[in-house]
Motif scaffolding. Sequence first.
Motif, short mmCIF file in Angstrom:
data_model
loop_
_atom_site.label_atom_id
_atom_site.label_comp_id
_atom_site.label_asym_id
_atom_site.label_seq_id
_atom_site.Cartn_x
_atom_site.Cartn_y
_atom_site.Cartn_z
N GLY A 73 64.54 -42.90 -7.62
CA GLY A 73 65.05 -44.29 -7.47
C GLY A 73 65.65 -44.75 -8.66
O GLY A 73 66.47 -46.00 -8.70
N VAL A 74 65.42 -44.23 -9.92
CA VAL A 74 66.17 -44.57 -11.09
C VAL A 74 67.39 -43.84 -11.33
O VAL A 74 67.33 -42.81 -11.22
N ARG A 114 60.27 -47.94 -5.89
CA ARG A 114 59.28 -47.96 -4.99
C ARG A 114 59.69 -47.71 -3.55
O ARG A 114 58.94 -47.13 -2.80
N ALA A 115 60.89 -48.22 -3.47
CA ALA A 115 61.49 -47.93 -1.97
C ALA A 115 61.91 -46.50 -1.83
O ALA A 115 61.72 -45.77 -0.83
N ALA A 116 62.33 -45.99 -2.96
CA ALA A 116 62.80 -44.49 -3.03
C ALA A 116 61.54 -43.89 -2.80
O ALA A 116 61.64 -42.79 -2.03
N ALA A 117 60.26 -44.09 -3.44
CA ALA A 117 59.15 -43.30 -3.35
C ALA A 117 58.44 -43.36 -1.84
O ALA A 117 58.20 -42.47 -1.22
N CYS A 132 52.72 -42.91 -11.36
CA CYS A 132 53.12 -43.03 -10.03
C CYS A 132 52.07 -43.61 -9.11
O CYS A 132 52.35 -44.32 -8.25
N GLU A 133 50.96 -43.12 -9.70
CA GLU A 133 49.75 -43.73 -8.94
C GLU A 133 49.35 -45.18 -9.23
O GLU A 133 49.14 -45.98 -8.21
N ALA A 134 49.66 -45.73 -10.18
CA ALA A 134 49.45 -47.21 -10.56
C ALA A 134 50.51 -47.95 -10.18
O ALA A 134 50.30 -48.97 -9.74
N LEU A 135 51.82 -47.55 -9.96
CA LEU A 135 53.04 -48.28 -9.67
C LEU A 135 53.45 -47.95 -8.26
O LEU A 135 54.38 -48.65 -7.96
N GLY A 136 52.86 -46.97 -7.63
CA GLY A 136 53.42 -46.71 -6.43
C GLY A 136 54.76 -46.14 -6.46
O GLY A 136 55.42 -46.25 -5.17
N LEU A 137 55.13 -45.06 -7.19
CA LEU A 137 56.33 -44.25 -7.43
C LEU A 137 55.96 -42.91 -6.92
O LEU A 137 54.95 -42.33 -6.68
N ALA A 138 57.12 -42.24 -7.05
CA ALA A 138 57.19 -40.85 -6.67
C ALA A 138 58.28 -40.02 -7.50
O ALA A 138 59.33 -40.65 -8.11
#
Length: 630
Positions: free
Chosen positions: A260-261, A359-362, A236-242
Motif C-alpha cells: 500500500g505504500v 491498511r486497505a491494501a493489507a 504489521c501486527e500493531a498497525l494491521g498492515l501486511a
Amino acid sequence: MTVDIKIIRAGQMYRYYLRQTVVGDGRRPARTPLRAGLEQAGVPVGRWMGRGLAALGLAPGEEVTEAQLRDLFGERGRHPCADRIETDLLAQGDSPKQAFKAGAIGRRVTVTGVDFVFRPQPTIYLLWALGDEETRLVIEAAHERAIVRVLEDEVAVIRYGTDGIYRVRPPGGLVAARFRHYKARSGRPLLHDHLLLSVKGQRLDGKWGSIHTTALHENTVAASALYNELVAAEVCEALGLATEPRIATPGRRPVMEIAGVPHELIRWTSRRSDQIAACLAELEHEYVTAVDDDGEPRFLPVVSERARAKLNQVAARKTRPPTQSARPLAQLRVWWKASAILTSGVAADVITSLIEHARAAAAAIRARVAAVVDVALAAVDVTATVLDPMVRTRCGGAHRRRPAPLHRVEPTGWKWTPSTGVGSRIHGAFLLDLGSGQGETHRLHRPHLGPLTAPRSNGAHHSRASAAPMRAPPTEWSASDGRTTAPVRTGRTVTVRVDAAAAVRVRARPRAVQRCIDNLIGNAVKFSPADTPVTVVTVETASRRLSVRDRGPGIPPGEELAVFDRLHRGPGTQATPGSGLGLAIVHDLVTADGGSVFARTADGGGAVVGFALPPHAPPPRARRTRPRPR
C-alpha cells in the motif's frame, strides 16, 4: 541491507564521532558542549541501552554524556564513570595508581567499540515520516526492541580462554550508546540509529572480556535480515498492515515491503542513491581504463566486488552534500509531507492518508492469500532455503554473504502429515515392498546438496550425471483408483487420472515421491488461475511417468530445462510468491533415485511438469560356484 557496521578505535572517538556522528552527522563547533551541539543539530540526546548497564551502575534510557563516551570509547575501554571513580578514591587517600586501576574494566584495548547503523525498510520509515503520531511511536518502539534482540540474543559473542577459543553469548548483556537521527544528507526522511556498541562484556566468571568483532562482521547480513523481519512483524501486527514482495533492483530477488505504500515515494527518498550510482559508474570506467607510465593497465579489466565496495565509498564521499539547517522533528514531518505531495508524483490524498491506504491494501492481501496460499508447502520450501546444509558444509562461511530469504515461516504447532492432500491420495496407491530390509529414507541425500545451478543434459528429459543413483526401496504404482477428483489443502479442486492397466513397480523412496508430488501440485496451483482445472497426474505403464498439467502461462521456449534450477524465475513471474526451490527439489530427489524430470508447454496452453522413475529390477542372483579341488 539495512544494517551497517564500522569499527571504532580510541582516536576516532575524538576526531570523528564526538565532532560529527553523534550530532546528526554534522560538525560540532569547537568548545561547544555535547548537549548544546545536539540541540543545534535538531536531534535528541543519546541514550544508554543494553542489559549490561547494571554492572556499570547505569540504567537503560539514561542520557549519555560526553565524559562517559570519552572514557568508554576514547580511553581504550575504561569505565564510563572512571573520572568520578578516580576523584572519589583520590579524595579517600588512595594512590593515583590505585585510583586509575579502579576505573578500568578489563584490559586496555585499541578497538573500543563498533558503530552499528540500524534503519528500517523504506516503506516503514515512510510511514514513520508521513503517518500520524501513533504510527511514529509504534515504529520507533519496534525499531528499538529489534535492535536489542538482534545484538544481544543473536549476534554478539564473547571470547575467553587461551586465544579466545571459547565463545558464548554475553551472560551479562551488552553496553551501547544510541544516537537517533531523523534524515539523510539529502534532507529526505531516514530514521536510523547509530549504536555505539562497547566491546566490553562480562564473562561467565564475572570478569570483563571483549566482544568478538569478527563474529559481528560475519553475521551482519544475517543480523540485517533478522532485524527487518522483527520490525516488519511487529509493525504489521500493531498497525494491521501486511508485506508484499517487490523488485527493488532488476535482475535480483524481490524484497519484502509494506503493501500500500507507493514505490514512487521510495524513489522520492532515494535521490542520494541516484547520485552515488552515477558517480560510481564514472569511477568504474576510470578504474578499468587506468594505465601506468608504460601504457599497461593498472588494474584488472573487470571491477571486483571488493574494488566496487571501495569505489562506492569514494562515490559516497564525493557526492556528499553539505549539512542542511537543523529543524525539529515536528517541522520536518510537515515539510516532508508537503515536499512529497509536490515532487513525488503520488496523489495528495494517498500521502495524507498513507496509513489507511496501507491498511486497505493489507485487508485485500489477506482476503486473496487466505484462499490460495498453501502454508504447509510454503513452510517446506522456505525451510529448505534456510536450513540447506550445503550452505554450511560446502561454502565455508559464504552463506553469511548470500541473499537472505524473503520471509521465514515458523510452522509452530504444524506437523508434516503425509496422509493429507492429493499427494497422499496418489501415494496411497503406492504399495511398499520392504521385504529387502531397506528402511525408508527421511533425510536429503548428497545429490540434493549440489551447487545452485548444475549443467543439464541436452533434451527434455535430463538428470545430473554426477549424481549417482541411490538405493531405494521398491515402490508400486497402482492403477486401481482410475479417476479421482480431490481438493488440495488450498481449497482448489484437482483432477487425478491414472492411465495404467496394472501396478507399475519402480525403485524409489516413498517419502521422496510424496514430496515430489506435493511440490508439483503446489507449483501447478500457484501458476493456474483460480477458475481453471489442474490435471494432477498421469501414470503411464510403459514409460513410468507421472505428470502434472496446469492452465497457467506455460513455459517460454528454451526454458524447459531452466525451470528446474534453484531460485529460477521465468519472465513475468518475479512477483509470484514462492522460494524458487520447489521444482529444484523435485529434480534432486528424482535424480537421486536414478530417474529424470521433464517440462514442456501443453497443447492448448499451460504447462506439463513431471518425472519418470526407473523400473524395479531384482538384483541378479549370485552364481554358486564349487570350490576348485586342490
